[in-house]
Design a protein around this motif. Sequence first.
Motif, PDB file in Angstrom:
ATOM      1  N   ALA A  56       0.846  -1.195   0.000  1.00  0.00           N
ATOM      2  CA  ALA A  56       0.000   0.000   0.000  1.00  0.00           C
ATOM      3  C   ALA A  56       0.884   1.249   0.000  1.00  0.00           C
ATOM      4  N   ALA A  57       0.362   2.315  -0.560  1.00  0.00           N
ATOM      5  CA  ALA A  57       1.070   3.593  -0.567  1.00  0.00           C
ATOM      6  C   ALA A  57       0.441   4.512   0.481  1.00  0.00           C
ATOM      7  N   VAL A  58       1.243   4.949   1.429  1.00  0.00           N
ATOM      8  CA  VAL A  58       0.750   5.847   2.471  1.00  0.00           C
ATOM      9  C   VAL A  58       0.724   7.263   1.904  1.00  0.00           C
ATOM     10  N   ARG A  59      -0.453   7.879   1.948  1.00  0.00           N
ATOM     11  CA  ARG A  59      -0.614   9.236   1.422  1.00  0.00           C
ATOM     12  C   ARG A  59      -0.517  10.282   2.519  1.00  0.00           C
ATOM     13  N   GLY A  60      -0.916   9.916   3.731  1.00  0.00           N
ATOM     14  CA  GLY A  60      -0.878  10.893   4.802  1.00  0.00           C
ATOM     15  C   GLY A  60      -1.253  10.291   6.138  1.00  0.00           C
ATOM     16  N   VAL A  61      -0.970  11.049   7.177  1.00  0.00           N
ATOM     17  CA  VAL A  61      -1.317  10.655   8.544  1.00  0.00           C
ATOM     18  C   VAL A  61      -1.979  11.854   9.201  1.00  0.00           C
ATOM     19  N   HIS A  62      -3.161  11.619   9.769  1.00  0.00           N
ATOM     20  CA  HIS A  62      -3.880  12.656  10.502  1.00  0.00           C
ATOM     21  C   HIS A  62      -3.919  12.220  11.960  1.00  0.00           C
ATOM     22  N   ILE A  63      -3.296  12.999  12.818  1.00  0.00           N
ATOM     23  CA  ILE A  63      -3.206  12.633  14.228  1.00  0.00           C
ATOM     24  C   ILE A  63      -4.358  13.299  14.982  1.00  0.00           C
ATOM     25  N   THR A  64      -5.222  12.460  15.582  1.00  0.00           N
ATOM     26  CA  THR A  64      -6.409  12.935  16.283  1.00  0.00           C
ATOM     27  C   THR A  64      -6.347  12.533  17.754  1.00  0.00           C
ATOM     28  N   ALA A  65      -7.316  12.977  18.527  1.00  0.00           N
ATOM     29  CA  ALA A  65      -7.399  12.580  19.938  1.00  0.00           C
ATOM     30  C   ALA A  65      -7.719  11.096  20.071  1.00  0.00           C
ATOM     31  N   CYS A  66      -8.289  10.488  19.026  1.00  0.00           N
ATOM     32  CA  CYS A  66      -8.579   9.044  19.039  1.00  0.00           C
ATOM     33  C   CYS A  66      -7.395   8.237  18.519  1.00  0.00           C
ATOM     34  N   GLY A  67      -6.318   8.904  18.159  1.00  0.00           N
ATOM     35  CA  GLY A  67      -5.160   8.226  17.606  1.00  0.00           C
ATOM     36  C   GLY A  67      -4.961   8.603  16.150  1.00  0.00           C
ATOM     37  N   PRO A  68      -3.825   8.230  15.602  1.00  0.00           N
ATOM     38  CA  PRO A  68      -3.553   8.556  14.206  1.00  0.00           C
ATOM     39  C   PRO A  68      -4.469   7.795  13.247  1.00  0.00           C
ATOM     40  N   VAL A  69      -4.811   8.461  12.162  1.00  0.00           N
ATOM     41  CA  VAL A  69      -5.568   7.850  11.073  1.00  0.00           C
ATOM     42  C   VAL A  69      -4.651   7.888   9.865  1.00  0.00           C
ATOM     43  N   ILE A  70      -4.347   6.710   9.319  1.00  0.00           N
ATOM     44  CA  ILE A  70      -3.430   6.604   8.190  1.00  0.00           C
ATOM     45  C   ILE A  70      -4.239   6.526   6.906  1.00  0.00           C
ATOM     46  N   ASP A  71      -3.963   7.438   5.997  1.00  0.00           N
ATOM     47  CA  ASP A  71      -4.615   7.462   4.692  1.00  0.00           C
ATOM     48  C   ASP A  71      -3.685   6.748   3.707  1.00  0.00           C
ATOM     49  N   TYR A  72      -4.196   5.710   3.080  1.00  0.00           N
ATOM     50  CA  TYR A  72      -3.359   4.953   2.152  1.00  0.00           C
ATOM     51  C   TYR A  72      -4.165   4.574   0.918  1.00  0.00           C
ATOM     52  N   SER A  73      -3.431   4.208  -0.119  1.00  0.00           N
ATOM     53  CA  SER A  73      -4.074   3.729  -1.338  1.00  0.00           C
ATOM     54  C   SER A  73      -3.520   2.350  -1.657  1.00  0.00           C
ATOM     55  N   GLY A  74      -4.301   1.606  -2.382  1.00  0.00           N
ATOM     56  CA  GLY A  74      -3.912   0.249  -2.729  1.00  0.00           C
ATOM     57  C   GLY A  74      -5.041  -0.707  -2.398  1.00  0.00           C
ATOM     58  N   VAL A  75      -5.086  -1.795  -3.124  1.00  0.00           N
ATOM     59  CA  VAL A  75      -6.121  -2.795  -2.895  1.00  0.00           C
ATOM     60  C   VAL A  75      -5.564  -3.845  -1.937  1.00  0.00           C
ATOM     61  N   LEU A  76      -6.258  -4.008  -0.819  1.00  0.00           N
ATOM     62  CA  LEU A  76      -5.824  -4.971   0.191  1.00  0.00           C
ATOM     63  C   LEU A  76      -6.921  -6.004   0.415  1.00  0.00           C
ATOM     64  N   THR A  77      -6.510  -7.214   0.705  1.00  0.00           N
ATOM     65  CA  THR A  77      -7.482  -8.238   1.073  1.00  0.00           C
ATOM     66  C   THR A  77      -7.897  -8.001   2.525  1.00  0.00           C
ATOM     67  N   ARG A  78      -8.994  -8.620   2.936  1.00  0.00           N
ATOM     68  CA  ARG A  78      -9.435  -8.498   4.330  1.00  0.00           C
ATOM     69  C   ARG A  78      -8.377  -9.060   5.276  1.00  0.00           C
TER      70      ARG A  78
END
Length: 186
Positions: A51-73
């Motif tokens: 997967a390609a990581v596009r960004g990280v948004h750090i919130t009070a609930c923890g970081p949210v990683i924005d990524y692209s790519g097709v992943l299996t469950r």
Amino acid sequence: MAGLGLTVSPGFLLLSAALYYMGGWPAAAAFLAAGLAHELGHLTALFLAGAAVRGVHITACGPVIDYSGVLTRRQEAGIIAAGPVAGLLFAVCCFITGIPFLRYAGAIALLGTAFNLLPVLPMDGGRLAQYGLELVMGPQWVSAVLRIAGSLCALGVLVTGLHIRSVAAAAVGIWMAALANVPELR
């Protein structure tokens, strides 16, 4: 990783200030080090899954990683589990050093990992529970089971906080109850 977008929410800054207020720089630094180890686990697993990581948004609930790519469950579940595994490895390494601050950071990492594995969305334990439950029941049941499990965990944290006379722990229990029952807050 060039061009990686990083944003920090006001809620995270408030959480950091609260950690500093409750435990000074050692608590804030230990929490941030443990959190960084945890997130590096997720990022490493994303990289290994292609997967390609596009960004990280750090919130009070923890970081949210924005990524692209097709992943299996299965890959998604592995990526979710990689954070807690990295947190445990970090804790073990910290304990082995014998250095007081690192042992403190290891204890924070161990406590944080255990907390993160509770079945409360959006934490990793809630996401792993959701993945497992979706394999055996319909989505309406998954939502109901996770809401009940999250509420029970929140009640446990709240009661524990009240029992040990910790306003912070009781507040975390209330926060968890809100997360478990109000999806818009996630």
